[in-house]
Design a protein around this motif. Structure first.
Motif, mmCIF file in Angstrom:
data_model
loop_
_atom_site.group_PDB
_atom_site.id
_atom_site.type_symbol
_atom_site.label_atom_id
_atom_site.label_comp_id
_atom_site.label_asym_id
_atom_site.label_seq_id
_atom_site.Cartn_x
_atom_site.Cartn_y
_atom_site.Cartn_z
ATOM 1 N N UNK A 33 36.664 33.777 47.920
ATOM 2 C CA UNK A 33 37.615 33.077 47.321
ATOM 3 C C UNK A 33 37.672 31.527 48.081
ATOM 4 N N UNK A 34 37.552 30.392 47.413
ATOM 5 C CA UNK A 34 37.485 29.113 48.065
ATOM 6 C C UNK A 34 38.943 29.049 48.334
ATOM 7 N N UNK A 35 39.411 28.675 49.485
ATOM 8 C CA UNK A 35 40.916 28.392 49.625
ATOM 9 C C UNK A 35 41.079 27.019 49.815
ATOM 10 N N UNK A 36 40.214 26.279 49.425
ATOM 11 C CA UNK A 36 40.357 24.560 49.527
ATOM 12 C C UNK A 36 41.124 24.169 48.359
ATOM 13 N N UNK A 37 42.122 23.305 48.418
ATOM 14 C CA UNK A 37 42.987 23.215 47.205
ATOM 15 C C UNK A 37 43.866 24.302 46.567
ATOM 16 N N UNK A 38 43.987 25.255 47.092
ATOM 17 C CA UNK A 38 44.617 26.648 46.605
ATOM 18 C C UNK A 38 45.978 26.798 47.123
ATOM 19 N N UNK A 39 47.122 26.667 46.409
ATOM 20 C CA UNK A 39 48.639 26.614 46.886
ATOM 21 C C UNK A 39 48.793 28.198 47.276
ATOM 22 N N UNK A 40 47.878 29.134 46.767
ATOM 23 C CA UNK A 40 48.451 30.514 47.104
ATOM 24 C C UNK A 40 47.295 31.248 48.264
ATOM 25 N N UNK A 42 48.398 33.593 50.361
ATOM 26 C CA UNK A 42 48.753 35.051 51.100
ATOM 27 C C UNK A 42 47.631 36.051 50.540
ATOM 28 N N UNK A 43 46.911 35.684 49.225
ATOM 29 C CA UNK A 43 46.203 36.840 49.014
ATOM 30 C C UNK A 43 44.645 36.306 48.894
ATOM 31 N N UNK A 44 43.877 36.979 49.657
ATOM 32 C CA UNK A 44 42.291 36.421 49.753
ATOM 33 C C UNK A 44 41.584 37.576 49.076
ATOM 34 N N UNK A 45 40.863 36.963 48.048
ATOM 35 C CA UNK A 45 39.851 37.728 47.187
ATOM 36 C C UNK A 45 38.366 37.463 47.687
ATOM 37 N N UNK A 46 37.668 38.724 47.426
ATOM 38 C CA UNK A 46 36.126 38.700 47.820
ATOM 39 C C UNK A 46 35.564 39.888 47.075
ATOM 40 N N UNK A 47 34.434 39.543 46.619
ATOM 41 C CA UNK A 47 33.705 40.486 45.577
ATOM 42 C C UNK A 47 32.097 40.636 46.239
ATOM 43 N N UNK A 48 31.798 41.839 45.925
ATOM 44 C CA UNK A 48 30.394 42.292 46.250
ATOM 45 C C UNK A 48 29.628 42.923 45.067
ATOM 46 N N UNK A 49 28.440 43.466 45.377
ATOM 47 C CA UNK A 49 27.662 44.001 44.319
ATOM 48 C C UNK A 49 28.270 45.270 43.382
ATOM 49 N N UNK A 50 29.085 46.043 44.319
ATOM 50 C CA UNK A 50 29.534 47.197 43.913
ATOM 51 C C UNK A 50 31.038 47.309 43.550
#
Length: 259
Positions: A33-40, A42-50
């Motif tokens: 997840x790109x945190x630039x200009x993101x006000x939230x 507290x939660x960080x999201x990331x994804x993979x192939x599975x």
């Protein structure tokens, strides 16, 4: 660089590339997840192939696998297939390469057989590296397209805040691993030339004499008296043809033979 060193270096580099492809495929950080200009934050999201994961500021991480296959985009499934094909070819190439090493003796295996096995493993490594690089590049292209589409929607004054995703660490691992597998395959192909026996590299050239080949036959040699008058046969009375005797001598007519 000797053949053995080139072959061993190709094996080591290719092994690192295949291991890197496996690690990159299993990693969850293909897109973060790109945190630039993101006000939230507290939660960080990331994804993979599975699976996709969510990490909270407290350190708690929850991951959820993709339970569906048909609901995923076609390009996403293509990336999965490319990475799996690259891993399978890389593992098969490693198995072939182990038996093709010049320092490993298996029975009475000739150098020509080792050369063919080395070339086969090198081609497998090259294809595996290309599959990994292609799969990672396709996924990166998807991320770039979605990123700029999300950015354009945000600047158009839309009320909802959309999550933008950027490159994850798995992409860089996949690019490096694909490059290592490709370089190892090239080294194996170069080592194949040194394993070819010397007699098979050059073709035998036959040279023929420009003149005619004269063959001499051995046979009985007849010694003559030096001068033998040629007998002329005439049709008429008093002349008969000279006949040969059994011992090979020529009999000539005497004066008593004429009538």
């Amino acid at each position: 660089m000797s053949t053995t060193i080139c072959q061993v270096m190709g094996f080591i580099v290719s092994s690192l590339g295949v291991v890197g492809c496996i690690v990159a495929t299993a990693m969850d950080m293909w897109s973060t997840q790109d945190l630039y200009d993101n006000p939230v934050t507290a939660v960080f999201q990331y994804q993979g192939l599975w699976r996709s994961c969510v990490r909270q500021s407290s350190g708690f991480t929850e991951c959820r696998p993709y339970f569906t296959i048909l609901g995923l985009p076609a390009m996403f499934q293509a990336v999965r297939a490319l990475m799996i094909v690259g891993i399978v070819l890389g593992i098969l190439g490693l198995l072939v390469c182990i038996f093709a090493l010049k320092c490993v003796r298996i029975g009475s295996m000739e150098d020509s057989a080792k050369a063919n096995m080395t070339l086969t493993s090198g081609i497998m490594f090259i294809v595996a590296g290309l599959c990994a690089i292609t799969g990672v590049s396709v996924f990166a292209n998807m991320l770039v397209t979605n990123f700029w589409m999300s950015t354009a929607n945000m600047y158009q004054g839309m009320q909802n805040v959309q999550n933008r995703y950027t490159f994850g660490s798995a992409l860089f691992v996949g690019w490096v691993a694909g490059g290592l597998a490709l370089a190892g395959g090239i080294l194996m192909c170069l080592a194949c030339r040194g394993l070819i026996p010397e007699e098979s590299r050059y073709k035998a050239v036959s040279y023929n004499a420009s003149g005619r080949n004269i063959s001499y036959r051995t046979g009985p040699y007849k010694v003559g008296s030096g001068y033998e008058p040629e007998m002329k046969t005439r049709k008429g009375a008093g002349y008969e043809e000279a006949a040969r005797s059994e011992d090979g001598r020529r009999s000539y007519p005497s004066k008593y033979d004429y009538v």
